[in-house]
Design a protein around this motif. Structure first.
Motif, PDB file in Angstrom:
ATOM      1  N   SER A  14      -8.002   1.073  12.691  1.00  0.00           N
ATOM      2  CA  SER A  14      -7.200   1.358  11.501  1.00  0.00           C
ATOM      3  C   SER A  14      -6.265   0.195  11.255  1.00  0.00           C
ATOM      4  O   SER A  14      -5.945  -0.574  12.174  1.00  0.00           O
ATOM      5  N   SER A  55      -2.761  -1.083   8.632  1.00  0.00           N
ATOM      6  CA  SER A  55      -1.756  -0.833   7.606  1.00  0.00           C
ATOM      7  C   SER A  55      -0.847  -2.042   7.559  1.00  0.00           C
ATOM      8  O   SER A  55      -0.192  -2.378   8.558  1.00  0.00           O
ATOM      9  N   ASN A 104      -1.091   6.464  11.784  1.00  0.00           N
ATOM     10  CA  ASN A 104      -2.025   6.463  10.650  1.00  0.00           C
ATOM     11  C   ASN A 104      -1.524   7.346   9.514  1.00  0.00           C
ATOM     12  O   ASN A 104      -1.638   6.987   8.328  1.00  0.00           O
ATOM     13  N   LYS A 105      -0.950   8.484   9.882  1.00  0.00           N
ATOM     14  CA  LYS A 105      -0.451   9.410   8.862  1.00  0.00           C
ATOM     15  C   LYS A 105       0.811   8.858   8.206  1.00  0.00           C
ATOM     16  O   LYS A 105       0.954   8.885   6.976  1.00  0.00           O
ATOM     17  N   ARG A 106       1.713   8.344   9.025  1.00  0.00           N
ATOM     18  CA  ARG A 106       3.011   7.878   8.518  1.00  0.00           C
ATOM     19  C   ARG A 106       2.872   6.679   7.594  1.00  0.00           C
ATOM     20  O   ARG A 106       3.584   6.547   6.598  1.00  0.00           O
ATOM     21  N   ASN A 154      -0.009   5.781   6.066  1.00  0.00           N
ATOM     22  CA  ASN A 154      -1.171   5.918   5.173  1.00  0.00           C
ATOM     23  C   ASN A 154      -2.190   4.820   5.457  1.00  0.00           C
ATOM     24  O   ASN A 154      -2.726   4.160   4.549  1.00  0.00           O
ATOM     25  N   VAL A 208      -2.409   8.733  15.842  1.00  0.00           N
ATOM     26  CA  VAL A 208      -2.541   9.748  14.793  1.00  0.00           C
ATOM     27  C   VAL A 208      -1.294   9.754  13.907  1.00  0.00           C
ATOM     28  O   VAL A 208      -1.382   9.773  12.670  1.00  0.00           O
ATOM     29  N   ASN A 209      -0.135   9.720  14.546  1.00  0.00           N
ATOM     30  CA  ASN A 209       1.120   9.734  13.784  1.00  0.00           C
ATOM     31  C   ASN A 209       1.305   8.449  12.977  1.00  0.00           C
ATOM     32  O   ASN A 209       1.768   8.480  11.827  1.00  0.00           O
TER      33      ASN A 209
END
Length: 379
Positions: free
Chosen positions: A326, A328, A308-310, A312, A305-306
């Protein structure tokens, strides 16, 4: 990893429907019926997540993981760490409301399978192991015992495993009768499918012994893929149209082998598997990868979760496989999130399974997945 011949999804549905219409599930009534269902989780004693922080409203059973048998006597090895940690674990959960049952799990993925093979090979060594397990469970106040032998290596091991289950259950019945206490539960973590081939020849679990002597078996429906492979993959896919490496196939194989659905507790992961993409532009399931990604190949859910958020990250729900991934940059993660877990729990419930379990406590994000699974099971 070798698997049996692929069964098309339509045939899979037909044979499951037929099996569930039969009375097979009533042939081996459990002394401890699942009742409203088993919502279980393993608590790794070697992690930093305190037992006192477990929210028991989401669970019915908690496993202490793990103890190991000594390699010569086959009695359980109670280290100084365990002698300190087990009372803290039991004490933290004993008075919780709602209450949970605690089980002592023996083994684990990082253990030497040869020790279990030798322990199970003779009646004398099996007896030493069984007696020690009961003694330790009663000493500390557990309500059950769980075997996590990863994995029996051949047909001889599987035959000896059946004898172990039989003798263990008999010893538990006798101990309960003599002590006047409720019988200790007997459960076992098993491979996701009832038959498999890897690190040896083809072999199958003794389904008849599981059905007759265990309160339930827990197929570990995860780790189908990982960074040991040079391509990305969903390590806990519910369905896979291209292979048998899926939870639907695995659970189906157990039912087909004769284990009543209500004696199967389906495993769910609270972690993901990561890769480094060979080409960041090519980022689907099954594309070439160079090796481990973030977290040295593994990230637990709150880290995902962290991440994916960090970063983007782009998050994709694979509706055919019922799983998430996911990516990135060159980092790629396959995992479960709220939606996929909800659908998996409903899948388990629709088949009449006994429940589900998580590996492992401390990996969730503010109980997000645990609460979703519990609600999906209950409602």
């Amino acid at each position: 990893m070798g698997t049996p011949k692929f069964m098309p999804f339509l045939i899979f549905v037909i044979f499951l429907t037929t099996l569930l219409q039969n009375s097979e599930a009533n042939q081996f009534p459990s002394v401890h019926p699942p009742h409203k269902g088993i919502r279980a989780a393993y608590w790794p004693s070697f992690n930093t997540f305190p037992a006192s922080s477990i929210d028991t409203s989401y669970f019915t059973h908690i496993y202490y993981a793990f103890l190991l048998p000594e390699p010569t006597t086959y009695k359980l090895n109670l280290t100084q760490f365990d002698q300190k940690t087990i009372p803290q674990f039991i004490g933290a959960l004993r008075t919780r409301n709602p209450p949970v049952k605690t089980l002592l799990s023996i083994g684990g993925g990082g253990t030497n399978a040869t020790v279990f093979s030798l322990m199970a090979s003779t009646q004398l060594t099996r007896k030493a192991f069984i007696s020690s397990s009961i003694e330790v469970a009663r000493k500390f106040g557990f309500q059950g015992l769980d075997l996590d032998w990863e994995f029996p290596a051949d047909a001889v091991d599987m035959s000896n495993l059946a004898l172990l289950y039989k003798e263990w259950r008999k010893a538990l019945d006798n101990e309960a009768r003599i002590s006047g206490k409720p019988r200790l539960l007997l459960t076992s973590a098993v491979y996701y499918a009832s038959k498999f081939t890897f690190y040896g020849g083809p072999r199958a679990y003794p389904a008849w012994a599981i059905s007759k002597y265990l309160d339930w078996a827990s197929p570990m429906c995860f780790d189908y893929h990982g960074s040991w492979e040079n391509f990305t993959g969903l390590h806990a896919a519910l369905y896979d149209s291209k292979s048998n490496i899926s939870t639907s196939y695995g659970i189906g194989s157990w039912i087909q082998a004769g284990v009543p659905p209500n004696k199967l507790v389906m495993g769910l992961p609270l972690y993901g598997r990561t890769w480094t993409l060979q080409n960041p532009i090519v980022n689907r399931v099954g594309v070439p990868a160079l090796g481990v990604g973030p977290g040295d190949g593994v990230l637990v859910f709150h880290q995902i979760v962290n991440f994916n958020k960090r970063t983007n990250a782009t998050v994709v729900f694979d509706s055919k496989a019922v799983a998430y991934y996911s990516y990135s940059g060159s980092s790629w993660i396959g995992y479960d999130d709220v939606r996929s877990v909800n659908l998996k729990v409903r899948f388990a419930k629709s088949l009449g399974l006994g429940g589900y379990f998580f590996w492992a406590l401390g990996q969730d994000k503010d109980w997000t997945i645990s609460s979703q699974a519990s609600n999906a099971w209950k409602y």
